[in-house]
Design an enzyme around this catalytic site. Structure first.
Site, PDB file in Angstrom:
ATOM      1  N   ASN A  71     112.474  33.666 -35.652  1.00 25.52           N
ATOM      2  CA  ASN A  71     113.124  33.222 -34.417  1.00 25.52           C
ATOM      3  C   ASN A  71     114.547  32.749 -34.656  1.00 25.52           C
ATOM      4  O   ASN A  71     115.415  32.873 -33.785  1.00 25.52           O
ATOM      5  CB  ASN A  71     112.306  32.114 -33.760  1.00 25.52           C
ATOM      6  N   ASN A 171     114.030  40.531 -34.266  1.00 28.18           N
ATOM      7  CA  ASN A 171     112.764  39.828 -34.488  1.00 28.18           C
ATOM      8  C   ASN A 171     112.099  39.518 -33.152  1.00 28.18           C
ATOM      9  O   ASN A 171     112.711  38.886 -32.278  1.00 28.18           O
ATOM     10  CB  ASN A 171     112.996  38.515 -35.237  1.00 28.18           C
ATOM     11  N   GLU A 172     110.869  39.995 -32.977  1.00 28.85           N
ATOM     12  CA  GLU A 172     110.018  39.631 -31.831  1.00 28.85           C
ATOM     13  C   GLU A 172     110.777  39.639 -30.510  1.00 28.85           C
ATOM     14  O   GLU A 172     110.648  38.718 -29.702  1.00 28.85           O
ATOM     15  CB  GLU A 172     109.376  38.260 -32.083  1.00 28.85           C
ATOM     16  N   GLU A 290     104.936  39.988 -40.450  1.00 32.92           N
ATOM     17  CA  GLU A 290     104.512  38.584 -40.365  1.00 32.92           C
ATOM     18  C   GLU A 290     103.001  38.568 -40.219  1.00 32.92           C
ATOM     19  O   GLU A 290     102.461  39.126 -39.266  1.00 32.92           O
ATOM     20  CB  GLU A 290     105.166  37.859 -39.180  1.00 32.92           C
ATOM     21  N   GLN A 344     104.881  32.286 -44.313  1.00 34.35           N
ATOM     22  CA  GLN A 344     106.070  32.536 -45.101  1.00 34.35           C
ATOM     23  C   GLN A 344     105.777  32.278 -46.576  1.00 34.35           C
ATOM     24  O   GLN A 344     104.610  32.291 -46.953  1.00 34.35           O
ATOM     25  CB  GLN A 344     107.214  31.685 -44.581  1.00 34.35           C
TER      26      GLN A 344
END
Length: 496
Positions: A71, A171-172, A290, A344
């Site tokens: 994010n 990302n996303e 992820e 992570q």
């Protein structure tokens, strides 16, 4: 309870890509600051990189590390993190409500990756960033010399190009939580134009476009279809993300692998639909960049500060077992999942935990990841499995024992990973290796215990750790083992 797994050398799922054993460092919480980077730490080198953490990363044999987000990425200007540190701007990171000093950036991360024996999966900002910003970053990192951005890299102390080969295009972006979130059509158009500039700058790079961030989002899987219809010719992978947590039902939690399996199959089917729609000869691969156990329900508001303690989940033995089921699922889809990043790596929902000024230790999930990274390289074989079933509230009937198997043709070794998800019954398990010649069990370990809530800590770092198990003799290639209840197992054989 009983289970049987039979392996046939010719029943191949696919080659296991080394990038399946990758991870993720985001400019989030203490992943970077006091995680991999802590000037003044007793083990830090001249660049402030923690040696104790680096040694644990090396032990995991991580192939790629995704950076810088996450994010964080969608509001980040990569140019803030280059050049003299005393001239870098301090910014608000609006994604995680923290203060970013930018004293650590892409050059430092590349140096860390080289010292840690890994490669970089870089990511470009598709929120506030532009296609030009992305192209400039590729030029800065990969172009040898003689242009503004490449010469700036040289002036910043890196004469040789970073040669980053893998790039995430955002990302996303399907998520409303993302800074400058886009719908699928707008993202698909922007991603296409961004990849054009990136690949026109360096035609050797591989790109990952944003797929669905979760199966729970209303746009899944339609988002993936629309994005791929725009980007199929330029993209090399589409990403998928998924996290799991225990909402109080252990049987459901231990069966999380069942949901991941369905997610991968649906994403694969979506890719293949677009392949047919585009009349393409290219098969789109998945980047599961992820995945992990993450207790998102534990997130709480916090004030603006640098490197706060965010998302620092402490993992139990039960978490490690559920994690092992996810790892098995990835291996069983090695034909299409070619990149997978444990999210992570340090401190933030991570297998490695490091305290400022003190030591670092392995969390429980470290062990199953290490097992598949060390012993899961080769060809993934399709196990023929019969197993007793168990009933879960969330998924219905699922197998009580699951397996993945990998044959390393160079070393002539077979590795079997097995998870007994039953909390009450051991499994009498038969392994049939008659397809191979002169097999011999060479290693067996198990991760189990009577307290499923047990955790590791700095004071007791090995409270949860795998233990060796006595080796068994085979009977013409057939082995009978007892897999303990609630256990993660690694059984390895040599074969001619």
């Amino acid at each position: 309870m009983k289970a049987k797994v039979s392996l046939v050398k010719e029943f191949k799922i696919g080659d296991v890509d080394p990038n399946l054993f990758s991870s993720f460092i985001e400019q989030l919480g203490r992943a970077v600051y006091t995680g991999i980077y802590e000037p003044g730490h007793p083990t830090a080198d001249s660049q402030g990189l923690r040696g104790d953490v680096m040694n644990l990363v090396k032990d995991l044999r991580v192939s790629l590390v995704r950076y810088p987000g996450g994010n964080f990425l969608s509001g980040y200007d990569w140019k803030d993190g280059i050049g003299p540190k005393d001239k870098r701007p301090v910014r608000l990171d609006r994604a995680w409500h923290t203060i970013e000093t930018n004293e650590f950036g892409i050059d430092e991360f590349v140096d860390w990756a080289k010292k840690s024996g890994t490669q970089v999966l870089a990511a470009v900002n598709m929120g506030t960033g532009t296609p030009q910003d992305a192209g400039d970053m590729v030029e800065y990192c990969n172009y040898p010399s003689g242009t503004y951005w490449s010469d700036l890299r040289i002036a910043n102390g890196h004469k040789e190009p970073h040669n980053i080969k893998y790039w995430c295009v955002g990302n996303e972006m399907d998520g409303p939580w993302q800074i400058c979130h886009l719908d699928a059509v707008d993202y698909g158009k922007k991603a296409l134009e961004t990849m054009k500039i990136m690949k026109w700058t360096d035609d050797s790079i591989k790109t990952v476009v944003c797929g669905s961030a979760t199966t729970d989002i209303p746009t899944y899987p339609e988002w993936d279809r629309i994005v791929l219809e725009h980007t199929y010719d330029y993209a090399d992978y589409i990403s998928i993300h998924r996290y799991y947590e225990n909402f109080g039902n252990d049987d459901d939690f231990l069966a999380s692998f069942y949901d991941m399996d369905k997610f991968i199959k649906t994403s694969t089917a979506t890719c293949d639909y677009v392949k047919a729609y585009k009349r393409s000869n290219k098969t789109m691969m998945l980047s599961f960049d992820e995945w992990n156990i993450w207790y998102q329900q534990n997130q709480k508001p916090h004030p603006w500060e640098k490197a706060p303690r965010l998302l620092e989940d402490k993992y139990s033995l039960l978490d490690a077992l559920a994690f092992g089921g996810l790892a098995i699922t990835l291996l069983n889809h090695a034909d299409r999942v070619k990149v997978a990043c444990l999210a992570q790596l340090v401190n933030v929902i991570a297998p490695i935990f490091a305290e400022p000024g003190k030591g670092a230790y392995r969390q429980t999930i470290y062990w199953p990841f290490r097992d598949i990274s060390l012993y899961g390289r080769g060809v993934s074989l399709q196990p023929v499995v019969t197993s007793d079933k168990k009933i879960t509230d969330k998924y219905g009937e699922v197998p009580a024992v699951i397996f993945a198997s990998v044959y390393n043709e160079e070393t002539k070794e077979i590795s079997i990973f097995a998870l007994n998800t039953s909390k009450s019954e051991n499994s009498e398990t038969t392994i049939d290796l008659r397809s191979f010649s002169n097999t011999k069990m060479i290693m067996r370990t198990e991760l189990t215990g009577t307290d499923l809530s047990a955790q590791n800590s700095l004071e007791n770092p090995d409270k949860v750790a795998p233990s060796k198990v006595e080796l068994s003799e085979g009977d013409n290639g057939i082995y009978t083992l007892n897999l303990k209840k609630a256990s993660w197992n690694v059984i390895r054989f040599s074969a001619e």
